[in-house]
Design a protein around this motif. Structure first.
Motif, PDB file in Angstrom:
ATOM      1  N   VAL A  22      40.337  76.289  24.848  1.00 41.36           N
ATOM      2  CA  VAL A  22      41.204  75.116  24.879  1.00 41.36           C
ATOM      3  C   VAL A  22      41.767  74.886  26.279  1.00 41.36           C
ATOM      4  CG1 VAL A  22      43.273  76.431  24.198  1.00 41.36           C
ATOM      5  CG2 VAL A  22      43.135  73.968  23.725  1.00 41.36           C
ATOM      6  N   CYS A  23      42.050  75.962  27.015  1.00 38.74           N
ATOM      7  CA  CYS A  23      42.556  75.829  28.386  1.00 38.74           C
ATOM      8  C   CYS A  23      41.436  75.388  29.329  1.00 38.74           C
ATOM      9  CB  CYS A  23      43.137  77.160  28.864  1.00 38.74           C
ATOM     10  SG  CYS A  23      44.563  77.720  27.904  1.00 38.74           S
ATOM     11  N   LEU A  24      40.262  76.003  29.157  1.00 37.66           N
ATOM     12  CA  LEU A  24      39.125  75.648  30.005  1.00 37.66           C
ATOM     13  C   LEU A  24      38.713  74.190  29.775  1.00 37.66           C
ATOM     14  CD1 LEU A  24      37.215  76.769  32.094  1.00 37.66           C
ATOM     15  CD2 LEU A  24      35.684  77.501  30.242  1.00 37.66           C
ATOM     16  N   ARG A  25      38.760  73.770  28.511  1.00 38.06           N
ATOM     17  CA  ARG A  25      38.417  72.387  28.195  1.00 38.06           C
ATOM     18  C   ARG A  25      39.410  71.420  28.854  1.00 38.06           C
ATOM     19  NH1 ARG A  25      38.760  72.798  23.056  1.00 38.06           N
ATOM     20  NH2 ARG A  25      36.649  73.587  22.774  1.00 38.06           N
ATOM     21  N   ARG A  26      40.681  71.823  28.892  1.00 34.82           N
ATOM     22  CA  ARG A  26      41.702  70.975  29.518  1.00 34.82           C
ATOM     23  C   ARG A  26      41.458  70.864  31.027  1.00 34.82           C
ATOM     24  NH1 ARG A  26      44.496  66.743  27.966  1.00 34.82           N
ATOM     25  NH2 ARG A  26      46.486  66.524  29.061  1.00 34.82           N
ATOM     26  N   ILE A  27      41.038  71.947  31.643  1.00 39.55           N
ATOM     27  CA  ILE A  27      40.724  71.916  33.077  1.00 39.55           C
ATOM     28  C   ILE A  27      39.560  70.969  33.337  1.00 39.55           C
ATOM     29  CG2 ILE A  27      39.847  73.294  34.997  1.00 39.55           C
ATOM     30  CD1 ILE A  27      41.394  75.684  33.791  1.00 39.55           C
ATOM     31  N   TRP A  29      38.698  68.528  31.551  1.00 37.86           N
ATOM     32  CA  TRP A  29      39.103  67.160  31.225  1.00 37.86           C
ATOM     33  C   TRP A  29      39.631  66.431  32.453  1.00 37.86           C
ATOM     34  CZ3 TRP A  29      43.462  64.021  31.127  1.00 37.86           C
ATOM     35  CH2 TRP A  29      43.392  62.895  30.306  1.00 37.86           C
ATOM     36  N   TRP A  30      40.289  67.168  33.358  1.00 39.03           N
ATOM     37  CA  TRP A  30      40.873  66.555  34.544  1.00 39.03           C
ATOM     38  C   TRP A  30      39.856  66.359  35.666  1.00 39.03           C
ATOM     39  CZ3 TRP A  30      45.322  64.136  34.632  1.00 39.03           C
ATOM     40  CH2 TRP A  30      46.298  64.474  33.667  1.00 39.03           C
ATOM     41  N   ARG A  36      32.643  68.244  37.486  1.00 40.47           N
ATOM     42  CA  ARG A  36      32.221  68.875  36.227  1.00 40.47           C
ATOM     43  C   ARG A  36      30.804  69.434  36.344  1.00 40.47           C
ATOM     44  NH1 ARG A  36      34.180  64.510  31.574  1.00 40.47           N
ATOM     45  NH2 ARG A  36      36.424  64.886  31.761  1.00 40.47           N
ATOM     46  N   SER A  37      29.930  68.664  36.972  1.00 45.40           N
ATOM     47  CA  SER A  37      28.540  69.104  37.126  1.00 45.40           C
ATOM     48  C   SER A  37      28.456  70.365  37.973  1.00 45.40           C
ATOM     49  CB  SER A  37      27.706  67.988  37.766  1.00 45.40           C
ATOM     50  OG  SER A  37      27.706  66.839  36.949  1.00 45.40           O
ATOM     51  N   ASP A  54      34.697  66.714  23.209  1.00 47.45           N
ATOM     52  CA  ASP A  54      36.034  66.218  23.531  1.00 47.45           C
ATOM     53  C   ASP A  54      36.109  65.594  24.927  1.00 47.45           C
ATOM     54  OD1 ASP A  54      36.852  67.073  21.104  1.00 47.45           O
ATOM     55  OD2 ASP A  54      37.838  68.891  21.805  1.00 47.45           O
ATOM     56  N   LEU A  55      35.253  66.029  25.834  1.00 50.84           N
ATOM     57  CA  LEU A  55      35.304  65.562  27.218  1.00 50.84           C
ATOM     58  C   LEU A  55      34.700  64.174  27.392  1.00 50.84           C
ATOM     59  CD1 LEU A  55      34.217  68.802  29.121  1.00 50.84           C
ATOM     60  CD2 LEU A  55      36.528  67.951  28.779  1.00 50.84           C
ATOM     61  N   TRP A  56      33.902  63.752  26.435  1.00 48.72           N
ATOM     62  CA  TRP A  56      33.095  62.543  26.645  1.00 48.72           C
ATOM     63  C   TRP A  56      33.329  61.468  25.591  1.00 48.72           C
ATOM     64  CZ3 TRP A  56      31.223  63.189  31.299  1.00 48.72           C
ATOM     65  CH2 TRP A  56      30.939  64.481  31.743  1.00 48.72           C
ATOM     66  N   ARG A  57      34.402  61.575  24.829  1.00 52.85           N
ATOM     67  CA  ARG A  57      34.647  60.606  23.761  1.00 52.85           C
ATOM     68  C   ARG A  57      35.058  59.240  24.284  1.00 52.85           C
ATOM     69  NH1 ARG A  57      38.105  64.414  19.578  1.00 52.85           N
ATOM     70  NH2 ARG A  57      36.334  65.586  18.736  1.00 52.85           N
ATOM     71  N   TYR A  58      35.753  59.209  25.405  1.00 56.46           N
ATOM     72  CA  TYR A  58      36.284  57.960  25.951  1.00 56.46           C
ATOM     73  C   TYR A  58      35.725  57.744  27.360  1.00 56.46           C
ATOM     74  CZ  TYR A  58      39.551  59.076  22.235  1.00 56.46           C
ATOM     75  OH  TYR A  58      40.098  59.428  21.024  1.00 56.46           O
ATOM     76  N   ARG A  59      35.286  56.517  27.614  1.00 55.38           N
ATOM     77  CA  ARG A  59      34.686  56.245  28.919  1.00 55.38           C
ATOM     78  C   ARG A  59      34.966  54.814  29.345  1.00 55.38           C
ATOM     79  NH1 ARG A  59      32.949  59.885  32.634  1.00 55.38           N
ATOM     80  NH2 ARG A  59      31.413  58.984  34.054  1.00 55.38           N
TER      81      ARG A  59
END
Length: 443
Positions: A22-27, A29-30, A36-37, A54-59
């Motif tokens: 959950v922490c890594l995903r939050r990092i 996300w920013w 990210r790549s 979760d990272l790609w739901r909104y664009r």
């Protein structure tokens, strides 16, 4: 290996290896796409995190309409993103800003064809789609390019329409036939559309009398689940209101209606049609936005007392007409909605008449009013009168935004008075009022 390139210490490796997902995903996300790549190359765990839904739901994808080396890769990047992560998308927003020439519109059309085709094959999660400000009636859109784009969009909506809750095609500026073709795609092979939030503001070209089109009314009859509807007043007719009352009464909560000076707005709409809709859709609230439609004789024909009004915005920008008066609207028309009005926004050039008293009385008469914004020629003491009424419990504003126009470049005296007013009512303002007041030389 020298000291400067020493390997990460074991304790550091352990920290990153045990970092909760959950922490890594939050990092992640920013981070932007490029970062990210790069981060995904660090290790297997980080690579797996790169593909977290979760990272790609909104664009939000914005294409510049100007030829530029800086923006040259926008089209390729958008296609890369959709091919790689499009299956996770739930909310997609696309903007194409002021296309400069036909070369760029063609490039956008080809990109959109590939993007929508890829989404149609890989995605069944998309709930919200916004494609705004295409302005397809401009000369930079050649007929073949425009028709190809409409065809791609219609085909996509035929396939994905059953999933979409929200659709915004604001600013597309199509003909009635083209617009109805696109909207009918949402109910393809079905008798109705499940879309609950539809934004077709400026969806049709200016000057079109959409309200007189049987084709448009037939298309709107396919919508049976609308909760939020945004459109222009040149779409409003008795037939449309009857359709909404019959097919969307249990769901319809908000109508946002824009009335622009260049849109036809002389049609007759009966108060009984609004009354029936308000009676059937008991939770309905209507918001009107007027752009340079300011004359009382026009407004009184549109703002009927049967409308369940929540907010009104009247903006004339900097246009001035010495034969026009705002006073009848403030004293005779708007008080009709004093029991329901919650928001008022004014922006007009009243250099030829003083309206401080009329505005103050209007605020006091609207007991539910919590938002008031005005840009106009006012006396600086107008603000003090509003704050005094607020202190005495005569009104209950939560937002007060005022831009006071003046005919002088030098506004030091007005600014000094405003500072004194702020000091006098500081406790009241700090108690919860969103307060913004400035002077503005109008030369």
């Amino acid at each position: 290996m020298d000291e400067g390139s020493e390997l990460i210490q074991p304790q550091d490796q352990s920290f990153w290896a045990t970092l909760p997902d959950v922490c890594l995903r939050r990092i992640f996300w920013w981070l932007g796409d490029r970062d990210r790549s790069r981060a995904a190359l660090v290790c297997r765990k980080w690579n797996q995190m790169m593909y977290s839904a979760d990272l790609w739901r909104y664009r939000a994808i914005t294409f510049s309409g100007r030829p530029s080396r800086v923006h040259a890769s926008e089209f390729e990047s958008a296609l890369w993103y959709v091919k790689k992560f499009g299956r996770y998308l739930e909310c997609l927003e696309i903007k194409f800003l002021n296309p400069y020439n036909a070369i760029l519109t063609k490039k956008f059309q080809v990109t959109m064809r590939g993007l929508l085709s890829c989404l149609g094959r890989s995605n069944n999660r998309l709930r919200s789609l916004s494609i705004q400000h295409l302005e397809l009636d401009r000369l930079v859109w050649r007929n073949s390019i425009r028709n190809s784009l409409i065809k791609s969009l219609s085909f996509f909506l035929k396939k994905m329409g059953k999933y979409l809750d929200c659709l915004s095609l604001k600013g597309a500026r199509l003909t009635v036939e083209q617009g109805c073709q696109v909207l009918n795609s949402l109910s393809y092979l079905r008798s109705e559309s499940a879309t609950s939030d539809l934004n077709i503001e400026d969806f049709f070209s200016h000057h079109l009398t959409v309200y007189s089109s049987p084709q448009f009314n037939k298309t709107m009859a396919t919508f049976r689940n609308l909760a939020f509807l945004t459109l222009n007043y040149n779409c409003i007719s008795d037939e449309l209101l009857e359709n909404l009352a019959e097919n969307n009464a249990s769901t319809l909560r908000t109508m946002n209606i824009k009335c622009h000076v260049h849109d036809p707005h002389g049609q007759v709409v009966w108060g009984m049609s609004w009354a029936r809709l308000a009676r059937q859709a008991s939770n309905l609230k209507v918001n009107f936005f007027f752009e340079r439609v300011m004359k009382y004789e026009h407004l009184v024909r549109i703002l009927l007392q049967e409308i369940p009004m929540k907010s009104i915005s009247l903006r004339s920008c900097y246009f001035s007409d010495p034969d026009w008066s705002m006073r009848p609207t403030l004293t005779d028309l708007l008080p009709t909605f004093r029991h329901t009005l919650q928001k008022l926004t004014f922006e007009f050039n009243n250099n030829h008449e003083s309206l401080d008293e009329e505005l103050h009385l209007l605020i006091l008469s609207c007991r539910k009013l919590f938002y008031f914004k005005i840009w106009a020629f006012l006396d600086v003491r107008f603000v003090e009168r509003i704050l005094k009424s607020q202190e005495e419990g005569q009104c209950a504003l939560r937002t007060l935004k005022v831009r006071i126009y003046t005919n002088r470049y030098e506004t030091s005296e007005e600014d000094r008075i405003l500072r004194e007013i702020h000091r006098k009512y500081r406790d009241l303002i700090n108690s919860g009022i969103n307060y913004f007041v400035i002077t503005y030389p109008m030369m």
